[in-house]
Design an enzyme around this catalytic site. Structure first.
Site, PDB file in Angstrom:
ATOM      1  N   GLY A  13       0.778  -1.225   0.116  1.00  0.00           N
ATOM      2  CA  GLY A  13       0.254   0.041  -0.229  1.00  0.00           C
ATOM      3  C   GLY A  13       0.841   1.222  -0.105  1.00  0.00           C
ATOM      4  N   VAL A  64      -2.603  -7.617  -2.757  1.00  0.00           N
ATOM      5  CA  VAL A  64      -1.848  -8.202  -1.744  1.00  0.00           C
ATOM      6  C   VAL A  64      -2.456  -9.495  -0.972  1.00  0.00           C
ATOM      7  CG1 VAL A  64      -0.692  -5.994  -0.883  1.00  0.00           C
ATOM      8  CG2 VAL A  64      -2.911  -6.569  -0.061  1.00  0.00           C
ATOM      9  N   ASN A  90       0.856  -2.970   5.400  1.00  0.00           N
ATOM     10  CA  ASN A  90       0.296  -1.506   5.428  1.00  0.00           C
ATOM     11  C   ASN A  90      -1.085  -1.597   4.812  1.00  0.00           C
ATOM     12  OD1 ASN A  90      -0.059   1.467   6.401  1.00  0.00           O
ATOM     13  ND2 ASN A  90       0.089   1.510   3.997  1.00  0.00           N
ATOM     14  N   SER A 142      -5.035  -0.633  14.176  1.00  0.00           N
ATOM     15  CA  SER A 142      -6.102   0.540  14.289  1.00  0.00           C
ATOM     16  C   SER A 142      -6.548   0.763  15.608  1.00  0.00           C
ATOM     17  CB  SER A 142      -7.088   0.577  13.242  1.00  0.00           C
ATOM     18  OG  SER A 142      -7.947   1.804  13.658  1.00  0.00           O
ATOM     19  N   TYR A 155     -14.481  -3.719   9.618  1.00  0.00           N
ATOM     20  CA  TYR A 155     -13.243  -2.981   9.724  1.00  0.00           C
ATOM     21  C   TYR A 155     -12.363  -3.375  11.125  1.00  0.00           C
ATOM     22  CZ  TYR A 155      -9.392   0.335   9.852  1.00  0.00           C
ATOM     23  OH  TYR A 155      -8.446   1.354   9.687  1.00  0.00           O
ATOM     24  N   ALA A 157     -12.999  -5.773  13.145  1.00  0.00           N
ATOM     25  CA  ALA A 157     -13.083  -7.181  13.309  1.00  0.00           C
ATOM     26  C   ALA A 157     -11.554  -7.367  12.450  1.00  0.00           C
ATOM     27  CB  ALA A 157     -13.888  -8.076  12.338  1.00  0.00           C
ATOM     28  N   LYS A 159      -8.927  -5.348  12.071  1.00  0.00           N
ATOM     29  CA  LYS A 159      -7.999  -4.667  12.673  1.00  0.00           C
ATOM     30  C   LYS A 159      -7.567  -5.398  14.194  1.00  0.00           C
ATOM     31  CE  LYS A 159      -6.910  -2.114   9.417  1.00  0.00           C
ATOM     32  NZ  LYS A 159      -5.480  -2.285   8.977  1.00  0.00           N
ATOM     33  N   ILE A 188      -6.062   9.495  10.846  1.00  0.00           N
ATOM     34  CA  ILE A 188      -4.866   9.890   9.985  1.00  0.00           C
ATOM     35  C   ILE A 188      -5.388  10.458   8.837  1.00  0.00           C
ATOM     36  CG2 ILE A 188      -2.812   9.490   8.935  1.00  0.00           C
ATOM     37  CD1 ILE A 188      -2.775   9.276  12.170  1.00  0.00           C
TER      38      ILE A 188
END
Length: 248
Positions: A13, A64, A90, A142, A155, A157, A159, A188
């Site tokens: 990424g 990926v 990433n 995160s 999301y 789950a 992380k 960010i």
């Protein structure tokens, strides 16, 4: 100053956002960089930027979560620079939808990109790191893995899965001289931010003690620490740069 001279790093990424910032930071510290992204133009632009600064860089394109594509991309990096010493996992996606409205396709894609990719990419570099007796694997989690967020069950789950992956693998490979750690950024300012609902972004700013989104330049130094000899005593750790969004 962390010196990565002679090291080879792959950043997934790396075409934008945190990945791009970390690729630049690791390159400036002396590492040769495999700039991996699924967007060829973005990968090539970052690699060109690095090369213009006198940094060894190679753009490689891969999904990926695709084993064949990842193995082919990593083989190109190895052929150009030597075996991979540092992997920054990433690449990831983010979106917002309540679970009751979530399709199986949306759920599966989040798991595939954010979690399956760690398995695919990390498995590809471990044999070389074991041969060298040295390696650094750094994963992007995160703060949402700890605190959750409405509309982001899928999301969060993934992380949380990143944290479990990091800790378990850290046990497996520390005896080989390989450390595995994670970072857990808060909000960010990256291109992903532009894909989120404005009301969500506003609420996030108002709910974060520092009252702003962080910058990529405030994330990259932590990855640099974990990538070098100064990070040797971090094993299965997760470092949080999140403006107080989650305090632990």
């Amino acid at each position: 100053m962390t010196d990565l001279s002679g090291k080879v790093a792959v950043v997934t990424g790396a075409g934008s956002g945190i990945g791009k910032g970390v690729a630049l930071t690791l390159g400036r510290a002396g590492a040769a960089i495999g700039v991996l992204d699924r967007n060829r133009a973005s990968a090539e632009a970052v690699a060109a930027d690095l090369t213009a600064q006198g940094i060894k860089a190679l753009a490689v394109v891969a999904d990926v979560a695709d084993v064949a594509m990842v193995e082919a991309a990593f083989a190109k990096v190895v052929a150009a620079f030597g075996e991979i010493d540092i992997l920054f996992n990433n690449a990831g996606i983010d979106n917002s939808v309540d679970l009751v409205d979530m399709s199986e396709a949306v759920w599966d894609e989040m798991i595939r990109v954010n979690l399956r990719s760690l398995f695919v990419c990390t498995r590809a570099v471990l044999p070389g790191m074991k041969r060298k007796g040295w390696g650094r694997i750094i994963n992007t989690a995160s703060q949402s893995a700890y605190k959750g967020a409405p509309g982001m069950v899928h999301y969060c789950a993934t992380k949380a899965g990143v944290l479990g992956f990091t800790r378990a693998l850290a046990y497996e490979v520390i005896g080989d001289g390989i450390t595995v750690n994670a970072i857990a950024p808060g909000p960010i300012d990256t291109p992903i931010k532009d894909t989120l609902p404005p009301e969500w972004v506003k609420a996030k700013v108002e709910g974060t003690p520092i009252r702003r989104f962080g910058t990529v330049d405030e994330v990259a130094p932590t990855v640099l620490l974990l990538a070098g000899d100064g990070g040797a005593y971090y094993v299965g750790a997760c470092l949080n740069m999140n403006g107080g969004d989650h305090m632990a």
